[in-house]
Design a protein around this motif. Structure first.
Motif, short mmCIF file in Angstrom:
data_model
loop_
_atom_site.label_atom_id
_atom_site.label_comp_id
_atom_site.label_asym_id
_atom_site.label_seq_id
_atom_site.Cartn_x
_atom_site.Cartn_y
_atom_site.Cartn_z
N THR A 127 58.41 2.79 39.11
CA THR A 127 57.05 3.18 39.49
C THR A 127 56.62 4.43 38.72
OG1 THR A 127 57.87 4.47 41.33
CG2 THR A 127 57.23 2.19 41.79
N ASP A 128 55.29 4.53 38.50
CA ASP A 128 54.77 5.69 37.78
C ASP A 128 54.57 6.87 38.73
OD1 ASP A 128 51.37 4.36 37.51
OD2 ASP A 128 52.47 5.20 39.21
N ALA A 129 53.86 7.90 38.26
CA ALA A 129 53.69 9.12 39.05
C ALA A 129 52.95 8.87 40.35
CB ALA A 129 52.94 10.18 38.22
N ASN A 130 52.18 7.78 40.43
CA ASN A 130 51.43 7.47 41.64
C ASN A 130 52.12 6.43 42.53
OD1 ASN A 130 49.30 9.18 40.79
ND2 ASN A 130 48.55 7.55 39.46
N GLY A 131 53.32 5.97 42.11
CA GLY A 131 54.03 4.96 42.88
C GLY A 131 53.71 3.54 42.50
N ALA A 132 52.85 3.34 41.48
CA ALA A 132 52.45 1.99 41.09
C ALA A 132 53.48 1.37 40.14
CB ALA A 132 51.07 2.01 40.43
N TYR A 133 53.56 0.03 40.17
CA TYR A 133 54.47 -0.67 39.27
C TYR A 133 53.87 -2.01 38.87
CZ TYR A 133 55.68 -3.95 43.00
OH TYR A 133 55.61 -4.93 43.96
N LEU A 160 62.77 -9.23 44.78
CA LEU A 160 62.67 -7.89 44.20
C LEU A 160 63.47 -6.89 45.04
CD1 LEU A 160 58.92 -7.55 43.12
CD2 LEU A 160 60.92 -8.00 41.70
N GLN A 161 64.20 -6.04 44.33
CA GLN A 161 64.95 -4.97 44.97
C GLN A 161 64.27 -3.63 44.65
OE1 GLN A 161 68.77 -5.72 43.08
NE2 GLN A 161 69.59 -6.60 44.97
N PHE A 162 63.94 -2.88 45.71
CA PHE A 162 63.30 -1.58 45.57
C PHE A 162 64.30 -0.52 46.01
CE2 PHE A 162 58.96 -3.02 44.86
CZ PHE A 162 59.00 -4.31 45.36
N SER A 163 64.65 0.40 45.12
CA SER A 163 65.66 1.40 45.46
C SER A 163 65.30 2.74 44.84
CB SER A 163 67.05 0.96 44.98
OG SER A 163 67.07 0.83 43.57
N MET A 164 65.72 3.77 45.52
CA MET A 164 65.45 5.13 45.07
C MET A 164 66.40 6.08 45.80
SD MET A 164 61.90 7.27 45.53
CE MET A 164 61.81 9.02 45.21
N ILE A 165 66.95 7.02 45.06
CA ILE A 165 67.82 8.01 45.68
C ILE A 165 67.02 8.77 46.73
CG2 ILE A 165 69.15 10.10 45.31
CD1 ILE A 165 70.51 7.64 44.27
N GLY A 166 67.57 8.87 47.93
CA GLY A 166 66.90 9.56 49.01
C GLY A 166 66.11 8.64 49.91
N MET A 167 66.00 7.34 49.57
CA MET A 167 65.24 6.40 50.38
C MET A 167 66.10 5.16 50.64
SD MET A 167 62.51 8.29 50.32
CE MET A 167 61.27 7.32 51.14
N GLN A 202 55.50 -15.08 36.27
CA GLN A 202 54.60 -14.59 37.30
C GLN A 202 54.56 -13.07 37.23
OE1 GLN A 202 55.65 -15.98 41.18
NE2 GLN A 202 54.12 -14.75 42.26
N SER A 203 53.36 -12.50 37.32
CA SER A 203 53.20 -11.05 37.28
C SER A 203 52.99 -10.52 38.69
CB SER A 203 52.01 -10.67 36.40
OG SER A 203 51.85 -9.27 36.37
N VAL A 204 53.74 -9.47 39.02
CA VAL A 204 53.63 -8.84 40.34
C VAL A 204 53.31 -7.36 40.14
CG1 VAL A 204 54.83 -8.28 42.49
CG2 VAL A 204 55.27 -10.46 41.34
N THR A 205 52.32 -6.89 40.88
CA THR A 205 51.97 -5.48 40.87
C THR A 205 51.99 -4.95 42.29
OG1 THR A 205 49.62 -5.93 41.05
CG2 THR A 205 50.51 -5.74 38.82
N GLY A 206 51.96 -3.65 42.43
CA GLY A 206 51.93 -3.06 43.76
C GLY A 206 52.16 -1.57 43.71
N LYS A 207 52.35 -1.02 44.87
CA LYS A 207 52.57 0.41 44.98
C LYS A 207 53.64 0.66 46.04
CE LYS A 207 50.09 4.80 45.39
NZ LYS A 207 48.77 5.45 45.52
N VAL A 208 54.52 1.63 45.74
CA VAL A 208 55.59 2.00 46.67
C VAL A 208 55.27 3.39 47.21
CG1 VAL A 208 58.06 2.33 46.97
CG2 VAL A 208 57.22 0.67 45.30
N LEU A 261 55.42 7.03 45.59
CA LEU A 261 56.75 7.49 45.18
C LEU A 261 56.97 7.17 43.70
CD1 LEU A 261 58.87 6.26 48.23
CD2 LEU A 261 58.22 8.61 47.70
N PRO A 262 57.06 8.17 42.85
CA PRO A 262 57.36 7.91 41.44
C PRO A 262 58.85 7.69 41.23
CG PRO A 262 57.04 10.25 41.80
CD PRO A 262 56.78 9.59 43.12
N GLY A 263 59.19 6.91 40.22
CA GLY A 263 60.59 6.73 39.85
C GLY A 263 61.37 5.75 40.68
N VAL A 264 60.71 4.91 41.52
CA VAL A 264 61.42 3.90 42.30
C VAL A 264 61.84 2.77 41.36
CG1 VAL A 264 61.22 2.22 44.16
CG2 VAL A 264 60.12 4.46 44.38
#
Length: 995
Positions: A55-61, A71-78, A24-30, A39-42
């Protein structure tokens, strides 16, 4: 070949790891919940596995997951989130700020990285910090914010601030940083509205080597705002302000001036001429004003499942504090992103700006305002006071009113790009970037004469016999094509990124200019064709062409989330040098010490990281034809007993010129204490420029008119320390506050001229040069006679060596040191007396917020540098005015001053008497705001609503007696006050409203 290369790369990458079954393919934006920006780099990972993406420079993945995945979404500072996938094909996530976290994601060259993973010195300022300042350019908003970055700005509308990253690394090549705006490489960002900026990153160390031959002076990366998925949002930001000179020099009044003339021009009887009057003219009051400024910006953003958009319009006006000065700028931006499919994305970032300025001739006006006699009226009965007939300068008001210079600038900048992800860990990116500039500079000089039918009283030499129109029209076109492939894999606590790409750049420019006289006075008739066809003053055209081809590669590796490795290589080919190719490597390492097992039981550090980097950067900022031999035409010479015209090479050039190379080493320590409330960084850097350009003397027999030629012969070095410390906390009562500071210590030195010629610069009228760049000294060091006091009597004169003719030296004149002891004072006795470059500069930032109220204050300053009071030294007429403080303190038979001479004339040489301290400290910004409570906003259907008052340059403590110790200029002649536009003080009120 390019497509074939992608195929080979994909085959090679496939051997790196096993891809997971794509059930299954999942897309989205953080996005950030705080400002709804991507948010880039999530990190996006399937829970319980090593399958992941970022995520890319626009927050998309995009990620492929098995049935029942979480799915686990993590990022330093968040704050991290876990979301079950279920049957969802699109999952958009909002992450909230983690107040205990230290780090965030930053934009680096051709990608993004978590700050935790950086091995280089990268500083970041968010867009919301920049818009607090009522300034025209984004770079002005960076003052006080960044260690290692010195920014000098004047009060002149449409002036580009001078930016120096870790000192001055060249003398004859460029010393300004490279700017990268959404991937577009440029030299100027005055076309960008501050409200459109998401963030600015500055690459200060060898990490900038990813930009190769243009990175020696640092790289400033500007990222503009994007849209977000969700309801349409409208944002309106506006402020209106009043600007005024922050400091004016007090000039002599009528009585002081007349008392000075008794010694300076004893034969001048001011009571015998009808040109003077009984009052005092304050020429600064006559020519300057309090000037209104306004800035308005409207943006609309939003998006659906497959597209996002951001559109903004901004309008900025600044009349300038000089009465005929004026500037207006319109900016339009459109940033869009369209998901053509789950794997293919199209995006664009486009901006248009139109600037319209009525410019002033500072070189003619400001020296005249300083020197103008206060006993001549500015305007009488509609006629201009005739200073020139009095034996003084021209009337500066007439110079302003009779000159109309209109500068029009249209600029289109942006990019179109495609991103393709055949699998979640591979991204192929292609972009076309462009920067188009179209300029028109038109100057009309109105005719005026000194008779009864004109606006100037009879007599004098200030006249414009014929009207004159000058017109220059030019354009420049820059395009850059980027093609990159990026692999991003995560395996548990290990991750790596690999980048490979090519960059093609082409820049061309051309201009055409002409001038004619007797053009009608009606502005609607200002055309060259309406001037006198028999009196064409000039006709010229020219242009330039530059090309570059580059290949880039970079690899980053994180082992166990704490051992960090980074390496890159850029190969640059440039048309500016005979040596076509240069190679610019960099390497960096990092160690997150606080994550080691032996640190688990300690309570001192919340975070501790060591990093180090090394690299070589380039500088090709020289003229395109610097190595190309050119021939002069129509040169007369004798041949066969007659005069004929021929062609000959008239200069000598080094055809083996190559780019300057800068090697930089950086060692850094990042830390956090006390539950991450206290954070900071310490950096040491050593930046050495080799193969730097300088002039070498050659024998006159070779035929070069200057007996010198340009070659790679010098070396420069900047060494220093940077300190950053920040405290941030929210108390139990709800008071949030932060205080931070940064300090930079830098030592600049020319470490090897290697037979080259010392560089003389900094000309000040009749005094000649004031700076000299030579071995063992900072670039642009002041080189002056050493003033050691005032001759008090004839006996002192008779008993010591003097400057010039001994018979002309009198008691009250300056005394100079005979440095070489030869009994004569001349240019051989000049000494190095310091530099305009500060030994340290710093910034202090304070922020408070409580129950809707917020306060921000920034302090900025530097110390340890010298500036030259060139306007005080520049003397051509004995009737020139002088400063009030000088009249009060100067030597007279009844005032035995030991500091100020009796007169300053055209014969007064360049000396340390005119040298002053450049140290200062400034309250750079003070802002008080109030955010309307949520309940009231909801009733008014407002998303955000804030009002504020702010000031720029509210207070400055300085030792310099001139306008401002911040004196921009080139690397060889900065720090000299001649005709600098005064720094301004600004008071503003503003409004931020979101719907």
């Amino acid at each position: 070949m390019k497509k074939l290369g992608y195929v080979f790369m994909l085959v090679w990458l496939a051997t790196l790891g096993t891809t997971y079954a794509q059930n299954q393919s999942v897309t989205g934006k953080v996005v950030s919940k705080n400002d709804q920006q991507g948010l880039p780099g999530v990190s996006v990972v399937v829970k319980g596995t090593t399958t992941g993406s970022t995520t890319d420079a626009n927050g998309a993945y995009q990620i492929s997951v098995p049935s029942g995945a979480v799915l686990q979404f993590s990022m330093i500072g968040m704050t991290s989130q876990e979301i079950p996938v279920g049957n969802q094909s699109t999952i958009n996530v909002e992450l909230t700020d983690d107040t205990k976290a230290l780090e965030e994601v930053v934009v680096v060259g051709y990608g993004t990285q978590r700050r935790r993973d950086l091995t280089g010195a990268v500083a970041q300022v968010k867009g919301e910090e920049i818009v607090k300042y009522p300034v025209q350019t984004p770079t002005q908003g960076l003052q006080s914010k960044l260690a290692g970055v010195q920014i000098i700005a004047s009060g002149r509308p449409n002036e580009q601030p001078q930016v120096r990253v870790r000192g001055v690394g060249s003398a004859l090549a460029g010393v300004s940083p490279l700017y990268v705006v959404d991937g577009v490489l440029t030299d100027d960002i005055r076309n960008i509205s501050n409200n459109d900026i998401l963030s600015i990153e500055v690459l200060k160390d060898a990490s900038a080597a990813i930009y190769g031959v243009r990175a020696a002076n640092g790289v400033v990366i500007v990222t503009t705002k994007r849209g977000k998925k969700g309801p349409v949002q409208v944002q309106y930001d506006a402020n209106v302000s009043l600007r005024q000179p922050a400091k004016l020099v007090q000039m002599a009044n009528r009585d002081q001036y007349i008392s000075y003339l008794a010694d300076a021009a004893p034969n001048k009887n001011v009571n015998d001429t009808p040109l003077t009057y009984g009052g005092t003219t304050n020429w600064y009051d006559e020519a300057l004003r309090s000037a209104p400024q306004s800035n308005q910006n409207l943006s609309v953003s939003g998006g659906g499942e497959n597209n996002t958009f951001f559109f903004s319009v901004g309008y900025f006006t600044d009349q300038g504090i000089v009465k005929t000065n004026d500037f207006k700028r319109l900016t339009i931006r459109a940033n869009n992103e369209i998901n053509i499919s789950k794997k293919l994305t199209f995006s664009n970032q486009l901006s248009f700006s139109r600037g319209n300025e009525r410019a002033v001739d500072l070189g003619g006006v400001y020296p005249s305002l300083y020197r103008a006699a206060p006993i001549v009226p500015a305007v009488v009965d509609g006629k201009y006071g005739n200073l020139s007939a009095f034996g003084n300068v021209g009337n500066p008001l007439l110079s302003l009113d009779a000159r109309n210079q209109q500068v029009l600038n249209n600029r289109l900048q942006g990019n179109l790009s495609l991103d393709y992800r055949p699998v979640e860990w591979l991204k192929l990116h292609s972009a076309f970037n462009t920067d188009l500039i179209f300029n028109r500079d038109q100057t009309y000089l109105r005719a005026f004469q000194n008779d009864a039918n004109t606006f100037i009283t009879a007599g004098g030499n200030q006249r414009q016999q014929n009207s004159q129109l000058s017109l220059t029209s030019g354009q420049s076109i820059r395009y850059i094509i980027d093609n990159t492939a990026t692999v991003d894999r995560t395996f548990g606590e290990n991750s790596f990124t690999f980048l490979l790409g090519s960059v093609t750049e082409r820049f061309s420019s051309n201009f055409i200019s002409g001038a004619r006289i007797n053009v009608p006075n009606d502005p609607s008739l200002w055309y060259l064709g309406l001037g006198d066809p028999n009196q064409q003053l000039s006709n010229n055209s020219g242009g330039d062409l530059q090309t570059r081809q580059s290949f880039v590669t970079r690899g980053t590796l994180s082992l166990k989330n704490r051992y960090l490795f980074n390496a890159s290589l850029r190969a640059d080919g440039s048309s500016k040098f005979q040596e076509r190719w240069g190679y610019f490597p960099t390497a960096g390492v990092g160690w997150v010490i606080s994550d080691e097992a032996f640190m688990k039981n300690q309570s001192l550090f919340n975070f501790l990281k060591f990093r180090g980097s090394w690299g070589i950067l380039g500088n090709d900022a020289i003229e395109s034809n610097a190595y190309i031999l050119t021939a002069g035409v129509n040169i007369p010479y004798f041949y066969n007993n007659g005069l004929v015209l021929g062609t000959a090479i008239q200069d000598i050039k080094n055809q083996q010129l190559k780019w300057e190379r800068t090697q930089q080493v950086d060692l850094g320590l990042e830390f956090a204490f006390l539950n991450n409330r206290l954070t900071g960084e310490i950096d040491y850097y050593n930046k050495t420029t080799r193969d730097a350009l300088a002039f070498q003397i050659i024998p006159a027999i070779f035929g070069d008119p200057d007996n010198q030629y340009l070659t790679n012969i010098a070396s420069f070095r900047n060494r220093g320390f940077e300190f950053v410390l920040n405290w941030k906390e929210t108390t139990n009562s709800g008071l949030g506050y932060s205080i931070g500071g940064n300090l930079t210590l830098n030592k600049n030195q020319l470490v090897g001229l290697n037979g080259g010629q010392a560089l003389l610069a900094g000309g000040v009228g009749q005094q000649g040069f004031t700076t000299r760049t030579d071995n063992g000294q900072p670039v642009g060091s002041f080189y002056l006679l050493k003033a050691i006091g005032i001759y008090q009597n004839q006996g002192e004169i008779d008993g010591s060596p003097v400057y010039g003719n001994r018979a002309s030296v009198q008691p009250g004149d300056l005394k100079y040191e005979d440095v070489n002891g030869d009994g004569v004072i001349n240019s051989d006795d000049r000494v190095y007396a310091g530099s305009y470059q500060p030994k340290l500069y710093y910034g202090i930032n304070l922020a408070l917020n409580f129950k809707g109220f917020d306060l921000a204050a920034d302090v900025y300053g530097n110390a340890g540098n010298q500036v030259y009071n060139g306007k005080k030294a520049f003397r051509y007429e004995n009737t020139d005015n002088v400063e009030a403080a000088y009249v009060s303190n100067r030597w007279t038979p009844t005032n035995a001053s030991t500091t100020d001479p009796r007169l300053i004339t055209s014969a007064t040489p360049a000396s340390t008497y005119f040298l002053e301290s450049g140290s200062f400290v400034r309250l750079n910004n003070l802002t008080i705001g109030y955010t309307i409570p949520t309940g009231l906003r909801d009733r008014a259907k407002l998303r955000t609503a804030r009002v504020y008052i702010t000031s720029q340059n509210l207070f400055t403590a300085q030792k310099f007696s001139g306008f401002s110790p911040e004196l921009p200029g080139g690397p060889l002649d900065s720090g000299i006050e001649l005709s600098s536009y005064p720094v301004t003080r600004t008071f503003a009120v503003g409004l931020n409203v979101g719907f």
